[in-house]
Motif scaffolding. Structure first.
Motif, mmCIF file in Angstrom:
data_model
loop_
_atom_site.group_PDB
_atom_site.id
_atom_site.type_symbol
_atom_site.label_atom_id
_atom_site.label_comp_id
_atom_site.label_asym_id
_atom_site.label_seq_id
_atom_site.Cartn_x
_atom_site.Cartn_y
_atom_site.Cartn_z
ATOM 1 N N ASP A 160 -33.687 -38.435 -63.745
ATOM 2 C CA ASP A 160 -32.589 -37.539 -63.358
ATOM 3 C C ASP A 160 -32.368 -36.412 -64.367
ATOM 4 O O ASP A 160 -31.326 -35.759 -64.359
ATOM 5 C CB ASP A 160 -31.298 -38.319 -63.139
ATOM 6 C CG ASP A 160 -30.788 -38.993 -64.411
ATOM 7 O OD1 ASP A 160 -31.446 -38.884 -65.474
ATOM 8 O OD2 ASP A 160 -29.726 -39.647 -64.341
ATOM 9 N N ALA A 161 -33.351 -36.154 -65.235
ATOM 10 C CA ALA A 161 -33.300 -35.079 -66.238
ATOM 11 C C ALA A 161 -32.191 -35.298 -67.265
ATOM 12 O O ALA A 161 -31.555 -34.354 -67.715
ATOM 13 C CB ALA A 161 -33.197 -33.706 -65.593
ATOM 14 N N HIS A 162 -31.987 -36.537 -67.641
ATOM 15 C CA HIS A 162 -31.091 -36.892 -68.740
ATOM 16 C C HIS A 162 -31.941 -37.573 -69.814
ATOM 17 O O HIS A 162 -32.926 -38.247 -69.502
ATOM 18 C CB HIS A 162 -29.985 -37.843 -68.274
ATOM 19 C CG HIS A 162 -28.906 -37.154 -67.515
ATOM 20 N ND1 HIS A 162 -29.089 -36.653 -66.245
ATOM 21 C CD2 HIS A 162 -27.631 -36.887 -67.849
ATOM 22 C CE1 HIS A 162 -27.973 -36.098 -65.825
ATOM 23 N NE2 HIS A 162 -27.053 -36.223 -66.785
ATOM 24 N N TYR A 163 -31.552 -37.385 -71.067
ATOM 25 C CA TYR A 163 -32.304 -37.971 -72.167
ATOM 26 C C TYR A 163 -31.360 -38.719 -73.098
ATOM 27 O O TYR A 163 -30.145 -38.496 -73.099
ATOM 28 C CB TYR A 163 -33.081 -36.900 -72.951
ATOM 29 C CG TYR A 163 -32.196 -35.974 -73.751
ATOM 30 C CD1 TYR A 163 -31.826 -36.293 -75.060
ATOM 31 C CD2 TYR A 163 -31.710 -34.798 -73.205
ATOM 32 C CE1 TYR A 163 -31.007 -35.465 -75.794
ATOM 33 C CE2 TYR A 163 -30.885 -33.957 -73.931
ATOM 34 C CZ TYR A 163 -30.536 -34.288 -75.219
ATOM 35 O OH TYR A 163 -29.711 -33.467 -75.946
ATOM 36 N N SER A 164 -31.943 -39.610 -73.887
ATOM 37 C CA SER A 164 -31.204 -40.259 -74.961
ATOM 38 C C SER A 164 -32.091 -40.232 -76.191
ATOM 39 O O SER A 164 -33.319 -40.178 -76.099
ATOM 40 C CB SER A 164 -30.821 -41.693 -74.595
ATOM 41 O OG SER A 164 -31.955 -42.522 -74.571
ATOM 42 N N TYR A 165 -31.454 -40.257 -77.357
ATOM 43 C CA TYR A 165 -32.185 -40.266 -78.619
ATOM 44 C C TYR A 165 -31.375 -41.093 -79.599
ATOM 45 O O TYR A 165 -30.264 -40.725 -79.962
ATOM 46 C CB TYR A 165 -32.362 -38.836 -79.125
ATOM 47 C CG TYR A 165 -33.251 -38.703 -80.345
ATOM 48 C CD1 TYR A 165 -34.497 -39.305 -80.393
ATOM 49 C CD2 TYR A 165 -32.837 -37.962 -81.441
ATOM 50 C CE1 TYR A 165 -35.315 -39.166 -81.503
ATOM 51 C CE2 TYR A 165 -33.650 -37.815 -82.557
ATOM 52 C CZ TYR A 165 -34.887 -38.420 -82.571
ATOM 53 O OH TYR A 165 -35.698 -38.289 -83.673
ATOM 54 N N GLY A 166 -31.914 -42.249 -79.960
ATOM 55 C CA GLY A 166 -31.170 -43.117 -80.852
ATOM 56 C C GLY A 166 -32.040 -44.221 -81.414
ATOM 57 O O GLY A 166 -33.259 -44.227 -81.209
ATOM 58 N N PRO A 167 -31.426 -45.153 -82.138
ATOM 59 C CA PRO A 167 -32.181 -46.229 -82.783
ATOM 60 C C PRO A 167 -33.021 -47.015 -81.777
ATOM 61 O O PRO A 167 -32.547 -47.356 -80.694
ATOM 62 C CB PRO A 167 -31.097 -47.123 -83.382
ATOM 63 C CG PRO A 167 -29.883 -46.264 -83.480
ATOM 64 C CD PRO A 167 -29.988 -45.267 -82.353
#
Length: 182
Positions: A160-167
Motif C-alpha cells: 500500500d506504499a507505506h514503509y517502516s524503518y526500525g529495530p
C-alpha cells in the motif's frame, strides 16, 4: 521524479557494492546479500510442547547462516529481472528464479527508484541488471532490507506504499508512514 529521502539514505549504504549469494527462496522469495559476510548462529533449543520429529530435530540442531552486512529479501510481491528490457527471469518458476538469481549475482547496485502511486520499485545494477518489484495484493510486505552493519534495523515496504524503518529485533508494532514524493 525525486523520492522520499529515506529511501536514498537507506540504499546509498550499498550503492557500488556487489550483491552475492543471490538465491531463490520459498515460493517466489528472492534474497541477496551485500557487504562483508558474517555468521549468524542459532544455538540448539529444547522444544517445549508437542512437535513433529522433524521440527524437534531442527530445534535441537545448531543452525549457521552466512549473511552480509545488508540483506535484501524480496518477499510477498511480483518481481522480474531484466537486461535491456529483455526478461531474464521472474518469480513464476524455480528455473526462472534461478536464472534471475544467477544473472544478478555479483552485480553492484547503483540506483533505487520507486513509483509511490503503484508501489513499484526498480533496483538498477552496474552490469545492466534491473530488478523490478510490484505488489500482488493490497497489504503484504513487498520487501525487507536488513541493515546489520551497525544499526540492526529493517526497512520494509508494504504493497500500500507505506514503509517502516526500525529495530530488526523488536516485537513492538511498527510505525507505518506513507511514501512521499519530494
Amino acid at each position: 521524479m525525486p523520492i522520499d529521502p529515506i529511501f536514498q539514505r537507506v540504499f546509498k549504504k550499498i550503492y557500488g557494492k556487489p550483491c552475492w549469494r543471490v538465491s531463490p527462496g520459498y515460493g517466489s522469495f528472492l534474497t541477496m546479500e551485500f557487504g562483508e559476510p558474517h555468521l549468524d548462529i542459532r544455538e540448539p533449543r529444547s522444544p517445549k510442547g508437542s512437535f513433529s520429529p522433524r521440527v524437534k530435530r531442527l530445534l535441537e540442531s545448531r543452525l549457521v547462516f552466512i549473511h552480509g552486512q545488508w540483506h535484501l529479501w524480496v518477499y510477498c510481491c511480483n518481481w522480474k529481472v531484466l537486461l535491456e528490457r529483455k526478461l531474464i527471469g521472474d518469480g513464476s518458476s524455480k528455473r526462472s528464479m534461478q536464472k534471475a538469481a544467477d544473472f544478478l549475482d555479483g552485480q553492484k547496485l547503483i540506483q533505487f527508484s520507486i513509483s509511490a502511486k503503484q508501489s513499484r520499485c526498480r533496483f538498477t545494477f552496474d552490469l545492466g541488471g534491473v530488478l523490478e518489484t510490484w505488489p500482488y495484493d493490497d497489504d503484504s510486505e513487498q520487501w525487507f532490507f536488513f541493515d546489520d552493519s551497525l544499526s540492526h534495523k529493517v526497512f520494509t515496504l508494504r504493497a500500500d506504499a507505506h514503509y517502516s524503518y526500525g529495530p530488526s529485533n523488536s516485537t513492538e508494532s511498527k510505525e507505518w508512514k506513507p511514501v512521499q514524493i519530494s
